[in-house]
Design an enzyme around this catalytic site. Structure first.
Site, PDB file in Angstrom:
ATOM      1  N   LYS A   1     -45.926   0.726 -14.723  1.00 56.47           N
ATOM      2  CA  LYS A   1     -45.377   1.497 -13.599  1.00 56.47           C
ATOM      3  C   LYS A   1     -44.467   2.561 -14.173  1.00 56.47           C
ATOM      4  CE  LYS A   1     -45.725   1.380  -9.065  1.00 56.47           C
ATOM      5  NZ  LYS A   1     -46.836   0.878  -8.244  1.00 56.47           N
TER       6      LYS A   1
HETATM    7  P1  NAD Z   1     -45.684   7.156   0.555  1.00 54.72           P
HETATM    8  O1  NAD Z   1     -44.715   7.968  -0.172  1.00 54.72           O
HETATM    9  O2  NAD Z   1     -47.015   7.721   0.863  1.00 54.72           O
HETATM   10  O3  NAD Z   1     -45.044   6.662   1.936  1.00 54.72           O
HETATM   11  C1  NAD Z   1     -43.848   5.968   2.006  1.00 54.72           C
HETATM   12  C2  NAD Z   1     -43.486   5.848   3.473  1.00 54.72           C
HETATM   13  O4  NAD Z   1     -42.402   4.932   3.606  1.00 54.72           O
HETATM   14  C3  NAD Z   1     -43.029   7.163   4.086  1.00 54.72           C
HETATM   15  O5  NAD Z   1     -43.530   7.284   5.399  1.00 54.72           O
HETATM   16  C4  NAD Z   1     -41.510   7.027   4.134  1.00 54.72           C
HETATM   17  O6  NAD Z   1     -40.905   7.785   5.136  1.00 54.72           O
HETATM   18  C5  NAD Z   1     -41.385   5.545   4.392  1.00 54.72           C
HETATM   19  N1  NAD Z   1     -40.096   4.983   4.005  1.00 54.72           N
HETATM   20  C6  NAD Z   1     -39.345   5.264   2.926  1.00 54.72           C
HETATM   21  N2  NAD Z   1     -38.231   4.540   2.942  1.00 54.72           N
HETATM   22  C7  NAD Z   1     -38.293   3.772   4.049  1.00 54.72           C
HETATM   23  C8  NAD Z   1     -37.443   2.815   4.625  1.00 54.72           C
HETATM   24  N3  NAD Z   1     -36.295   2.483   4.033  1.00 54.72           N
HETATM   25  N4  NAD Z   1     -37.843   2.222   5.776  1.00 54.72           N
HETATM   26  C9  NAD Z   1     -39.006   2.555   6.367  1.00 54.72           C
HETATM   27  N5  NAD Z   1     -39.849   3.452   5.865  1.00 54.72           N
HETATM   28  C10 NAD Z   1     -39.490   4.060   4.734  1.00 54.72           C
HETATM   29  O7  NAD Z   1     -45.803   5.798  -0.278  1.00 54.72           O
HETATM   30  P2  NAD Z   1     -47.026   4.780  -0.339  1.00 54.72           P
HETATM   31  O8  NAD Z   1     -47.888   5.191  -1.462  1.00 54.72           O
HETATM   32  O9  NAD Z   1     -47.595   4.575   1.012  1.00 54.72           O
HETATM   33  O10 NAD Z   1     -46.258   3.468  -0.809  1.00 54.72           O
HETATM   34  C11 NAD Z   1     -45.665   2.575   0.121  1.00 54.72           C
HETATM   35  C12 NAD Z   1     -45.656   1.178  -0.480  1.00 54.72           C
HETATM   36  O11 NAD Z   1     -47.002   0.814  -0.787  1.00 54.72           O
HETATM   37  C13 NAD Z   1     -44.875   1.072  -1.793  1.00 54.72           C
HETATM   38  O12 NAD Z   1     -44.292  -0.200  -1.872  1.00 54.72           O
HETATM   39  C14 NAD Z   1     -45.962   1.203  -2.839  1.00 54.72           C
HETATM   40  O13 NAD Z   1     -45.599   0.641  -4.067  1.00 54.72           O
HETATM   41  C15 NAD Z   1     -47.070   0.433  -2.152  1.00 54.72           C
HETATM   42  N6  NAD Z   1     -48.404   0.709  -2.681  1.00 54.72           N
HETATM   43  C16 NAD Z   1     -48.956   1.959  -2.632  1.00 54.72           C
HETATM   44  C17 NAD Z   1     -50.211   2.171  -3.159  1.00 54.72           C
HETATM   45  C18 NAD Z   1     -50.901   3.500  -3.107  1.00 54.72           C
HETATM   46  O14 NAD Z   1     -52.080   3.578  -3.494  1.00 54.72           O
HETATM   47  N7  NAD Z   1     -50.270   4.561  -2.637  1.00 54.72           N
HETATM   48  C19 NAD Z   1     -50.919   1.114  -3.750  1.00 54.72           C
HETATM   49  C20 NAD Z   1     -50.343  -0.149  -3.759  1.00 54.72           C
HETATM   50  C21 NAD Z   1     -49.095  -0.329  -3.220  1.00 54.72           C
END
Ligand code: NAD
Length: 425
Positions: free
Chosen positions: A116
């Site tokens: 990561k």
């Molecule tokens: P992203 O940046 O696309 O979206 C994040 C979202 O969370 C945004 O809408 C933001 O406003 C919101 N957010 C931020 N802080 C917040 C809070 N305190 N309370 C509520 N909402 C909040 O990110 P993402 O890629 O969707 O990642 C989100 C989660 O999913 C993370 O934990 C990430 O590690 C996990 N994840 C993502 C992927 C991927 O392919 N993008 C894969 C596996 C896991």
């Protein structure tokens, strides 16, 4: 006179994600009866790189940001894991996320280890040019550990396919030729895969479907709430809506909205695109904390770590908690949810669709042969349904919850690879 008894001291819950990643690991290691040396070997990150990332801001002043890349394991193949741009990024957070990547790749049985990366920055406060300079300088600082056969980044919180394009281009410039396979989650014209953008959510939906089937809970007419309306959460909400689930609430960093009759994702998307937040859509305003405690069938935490803790776990009413986010539930909260009969689909299973299609993207890049969207979707669905069955069966055999079942499966696979390789020298 009888002495008043002092209340038992309450130890505060440790919310450091690395500490709770280690607690989760220890629970699985106990079931696997691993010796102390093996536990230390499997839980210690292989490499931790801390870099300073200086960039020239638009106003010509120099600013320095801290960046990290942690490779937790390469026992089963090159390390793989996203890059996060967020003000809360710390080395411990990156270490936890890298470790979860190792277990996640093992749960879906793809030939990667875990890594990561991240930069401690608020990317929303940067211009697009500043974001580009930050991404390129960070890439050049960590390039010494990257490569299609070494370590392959991908998007995470607040990084997008555009950031991945800059990483690919910067790394390619250092090599003198185009290296498509060094990063995944790229735009499709640059060697990205069909279906990668929604893959995390699609995998998450498949795992919700598996859990619901086993609980005899029809998804049509069920209710859901989604915390975090980004890449993961937005598409999960859409897939749920398409399956006939009423999505009652969604949120982002600015707060949430609620409608007891169900929100329409088309309208939420329009508000998010136009005004930058779901809170601009029609619906009753609610806080992120309130959203988590709504009486819904399915709760999807899709934002950051530590959303469900000892403090609120007893008030969670959902029957299924599907962890689209990494590390949203602490170990203490896990115990409370289990005793209340809540099924928690753990992050290393629930959000493994992203890395699964990243693996397909990497394979397509290396072969320079690209698959149609339906081929990607079929492979993804098959991988996630098989992984769910493997995890459920392991949990059943050990009489434990799905998280520990997933970890027993994953840690067992990584331990086997490590044992077969032997210890150098
Ligand atoms: P992203 O940046 O696309 O979206 C994040 C979202 O969370 C945004 O809408 C933001 O406003 C919101 N957010 C931020 N802080 C917040 C809070 N305190 N309370 C509520 N909402 C909040 O990110 P993402 O890629 O969707 O990642 C989100 C989660 O999913 C993370 O934990 C990430 O590690 C996990 N994840 C993502 C992927 C991927 O392919 N993008 C894969 C596996 C896991």
């Amino acid at each position: 006179m009888a002495q008043k008894r002092k209340p038992a001291p309450v130890t505060p819950e440790n919310l450091n994600p690395y500490e709770f990643a280690l607690t989760q690991f220890d629970r699985a290691a106990e079931f696997l009866e691993l010796d102390a040396g093996t536990r230390e070997l499997l839980s210690t990150p292989k490499r931790q790189l801390t870099v300073s990332v200086p960039i020239k801001m638009d106003n010509k002043k120099i600013k320095v940001f801290m960046g990290y890349r942690v490779q937790h394991s390469i026992a089963r193949g090159p390390s793989k894991g996203g890059i996060r741009f967020h003000p809360g990024v710390t080395l411990d957070e990156v270490k936890a996320l890298a470790m979860w990547m190792t277990w996640k790749c093992a749960v879906v049985n793809i030939p990667f280890g875990g890594a990561k990366g991240g930069i401690t920055v608020d990317p929303k406060a940067l211009s697009s040019d500043e974001n580009e300079r930050l991404t390129r300088r960070y890439t050049s600082e960590i390039a010494i550990v990257l490569g299609h056969d070494r370590d392959i980044p991908a998007p995470d919180v607040y990084t997008t396919p555009q950031h991945m394009a800059w990483i690919m281009d910067t790394f390619s410039m250092t090599q003198g030729y185009s290296t498509l396979g060094v990063v995944t989650g790229k735009p499709i014209p640059l060697g990205g895969s069909a279906g990668r953008n929604e893959a995390t959510a699609e995998g998450c939906f498949v795992t919700i479907d598996e859990a619901a089937k086993r609980m005899r809970l029809p998804l049509k007419g069920a209710t859901a709430a989604v915390q975090g309306y980004g890449n993961a959460g937005m598409h999960v909400a859409r897939f749920l809506e398409e399956a006939g689930v009423k999505v009652l609430a969604v949120s982002d960093s600015r707060g949430g909205i609620y409608d007891k009759k169900g929100l329409r994702m088309e309208l939420v998307n329009a508000a998010k695109t136009k005004k930058g937040s779901v809170t601009a859509a029609a619906g009753q305003k609610i806080s992120n904390a309130e959203l988590l405690e709504l009486p819904v069938d399915v709760l999807v935490p899709a934002a950051l770590e530590g959303a469900i803790t000892r403090a609120n776990a007893a008030r969670i009413k959902a029957k299924i908690v599907a962890e689209a986010a990494n590390g949203p539930t602490t170990p203490d909260a896990d115990d409370i949810l289990r005793s209340n009969g809540t099924v928690v689909i753990p992050d290393i299973l629930a959000n493994a669709g992203g890395v699964t299609v990243s693996y397909f993207e990497w394979v397509q890049d290396l072969y320079s042969f690209f698959w149609d969207a339906d081929v990607v979707r079929n492979h993804l669905e098959r991988s996630l349904r098989r992984a769910y069955e493997d995890v459920a069966e392991t949990a059943r055999r050990h009489d434990t919850n799905l998280r520990t079942g997933a970890l027993i499966l994953a840690v067992g696979r990584v331990e086997e690879a490590t044992r077969l390789r032997g210890l150098f020298p």
